[in-house]
Write an enzyme that holds these catalytic residues in place. Structure first.
Site, mmCIF file in Angstrom:
data_model
loop_
_atom_site.group_PDB
_atom_site.id
_atom_site.type_symbol
_atom_site.label_atom_id
_atom_site.label_comp_id
_atom_site.label_asym_id
_atom_site.label_seq_id
_atom_site.Cartn_x
_atom_site.Cartn_y
_atom_site.Cartn_z
ATOM 1 N N ARG A 88 0.877 -1.173 0.000
ATOM 2 C CA ARG A 88 0.000 0.000 0.000
ATOM 3 C C ARG A 88 0.909 1.216 0.000
ATOM 4 O O ARG A 88 1.762 1.382 0.882
ATOM 5 C CB ARG A 88 -0.897 -0.006 1.224
ATOM 6 C CG ARG A 88 -1.967 -1.054 1.189
ATOM 7 C CD ARG A 88 -3.167 -0.636 0.356
ATOM 8 N NE ARG A 88 -4.010 0.329 1.049
ATOM 9 C CZ ARG A 88 -5.102 0.864 0.518
ATOM 10 N NH1 ARG A 88 -5.454 0.571 -0.713
ATOM 11 N NH2 ARG A 88 -5.837 1.715 1.204
ATOM 12 N N ASP A 259 -14.319 3.073 6.247
ATOM 13 C CA ASP A 259 -14.769 2.756 4.889
ATOM 14 C C ASP A 259 -15.421 1.383 4.882
ATOM 15 O O ASP A 259 -15.033 0.472 4.147
ATOM 16 C CB ASP A 259 -13.595 2.814 3.919
ATOM 17 C CG ASP A 259 -14.026 3.046 2.473
ATOM 18 O OD1 ASP A 259 -15.249 3.107 2.234
ATOM 19 O OD2 ASP A 259 -13.163 3.150 1.597
ATOM 20 N N ASP A 277 -8.553 -1.910 3.495
ATOM 21 C CA ASP A 277 -8.659 -0.447 3.351
ATOM 22 C C ASP A 277 -9.093 0.242 4.652
ATOM 23 O O ASP A 277 -10.274 0.483 4.892
ATOM 24 C CB ASP A 277 -9.619 -0.096 2.224
ATOM 25 C CG ASP A 277 -9.035 -0.416 0.860
ATOM 26 O OD1 ASP A 277 -7.888 -0.881 0.803
ATOM 27 O OD2 ASP A 277 -9.734 -0.197 -0.147
#
Length: 394
Positions: A88, A259, A277
């Protein structure tokens, strides 16, 4: 249209935002892979001789941080180790980023906490690198999970778009239940049992919900500083004027995924295999995540129905989600209307930035009205006047 076909040019309204293409980076994945391979040698030690191969970028989801998929092989003494990994990476901050900053260390730490303290399946986090000179930006590496993800592009609600849309109602219900139960398990983590101070927004407010809203107000101010959005300003004024009382109209503060949606989950046989995420993680009442999970489905479904297709109206209905959550958690959930509106209005700020970035990359056109950058602006207006809720499924 009533034949189930989708006119992609209409997905963004006046901005003509594409339904099947969103540019998130201009970095070369092969070059990133080579540099990560060199860096792995410093982490694995002398004689490890790591090799990085099968480098690619995922398709279908993710509009903010950059993700790189790769495999790596190295020596560990007499043994050869081979693993499928994910990096990431902080996005390019000069390419109209969705957020003003990206705290990758926070994401790394919250995944480590969730993985160690709950049964919620999260990828194993392996290494964090805060030195941006290594590959051009800070990043971290985690194990790669296996499973299927309901796509954002094309949205899984569109006819014949993916495996979920075509699944039986039984399998769709199984996936929905598994997702909601994972969220309930995550919410077992609270500030009374775990150190969550690193997730708390440094904003004024007497409650976690007040501080959460203040942080998003700051985000709105940053995202619209060049040109204010009358619609979003009205939305946030409504949110402040109608703020629920924490602990009375909501549950207590918990670790908030942020999220929370099925597009950030991987599934195997319609059961959650990985929760992904974590860049929006914070502390907030459970209803904030529940509102986001139910509304983000509605966001995609509203687009689908507005374009003349059938959609998935019986999936992720708030009443069903709440019933599953209450059974799994043993806690009563407050009215989700404000929290769904909060989700839609926060998502409005995000979609303005996403549309502006698409304009930057030549994938959308700048409309005459600044509020037309928000592709679900009609939804926000109907939430403000109260007409949106008639068929939501409470």
């Amino acid at each position: 249209m009533g034949d189930g076909t989708i006119d992609q040019d209409r997905i963004g309204g006046a901005a003509k935002l594409s339904a099947d293409k969103f540019t998130t980076t201009t970095r070369d994945p092969d070059q990133l892979g080579r540099r990560i391979g060199d860096w792995l040698g410093t982490k694995l030690g002398k004689g490890s001789n790591p090799t990085v191969f099968e480098v690619s970028k995922p398709e279908g989801n993710g509009m903010s941080s950059e993700t790189l998929l790769f495999s790596a092989r190295w020596r560990d003494g007499a043994d050869v180790v081979e693993r499928r990994l994910v990096a990431r990476i902080q996005p390019e901050l000069d390419k109209v980023p969705v957020f003003s900053s990206y705290d990758l260390r926070l994401q790394f730490d919250v995944m480590a906490l969730v993985g160690g303290a709950t049964d919620v399946p999260v990828p194993e986090v392996l290494w964090f690198e805060g030195d941006g000179s290594v590959i051009g930006a800070p990043f971290f590496v985690m194990a790669r999970s296996a499973g299927d993800v309901p796509p954002d592009v094309m949205p899984y609600t569109f006819p014949d778009s993916c495996w979920l849309n075509g699944a039986s109602t039984v399998d769709q219900a199984r996936l929905q239940g598994s997702a909601v139960e994972a969220l309930a398990a995550l919410h077992e983590l609270g500030p009374e049992t775990h150190d969550l101070d690193f997730l708390a927004p440094e904003r004024p407010g007497e409650t976690s919900l007040e501080r959460h809203l203040a942080a998003w107000q700051d985000y709105l101010d940053w995202a619209t500083h060049d040109e204010r959005s009358p619609l979003l300003d009205e939305c946030f004024a409504w949110l402040r004027a109608n703020l629920p009382a924490e602990g009375i109209d909501t549950g207590p503060p918990r670790l908030s995924w942020g999220d929370a949606r099925i597009g950030n989950m991987m599934f195997v046989d319609f059961e959650v295999a990985a929760v992904l995420d974590w860049e929006m993680a914070s502390i907030a009442p459970p209803e904030v995540d529940l509102g986001w999970m139910t509304y983000l489905h509605r966001f995609f479904d509203d687009l689908t129905v507005d374009l003349g297709a059938e959609g998935m109206r019986q999936f992720m209905r708030p009443a069903d989600v709440v019933a599953t959550y209450e059974a799994a958690s043993g806690r009563t959930v407050g009215d989700l209307r404000w929290h769904m509106a909060y989700a839609a209005m926060r998502h409005g700020v995000i979609m303005r930035r996403v549309t502006e970035r698409s304009i930057h990359f030549g994938e959308a056109v700048r409309p005459e009205s600044i509020d037309d950058l928000i592709i679900h602006g009609a939804t926000l207006r109907s939430m403000l006047d109260g007409t949106y809720w008639d068929d939501v499924g409470f």
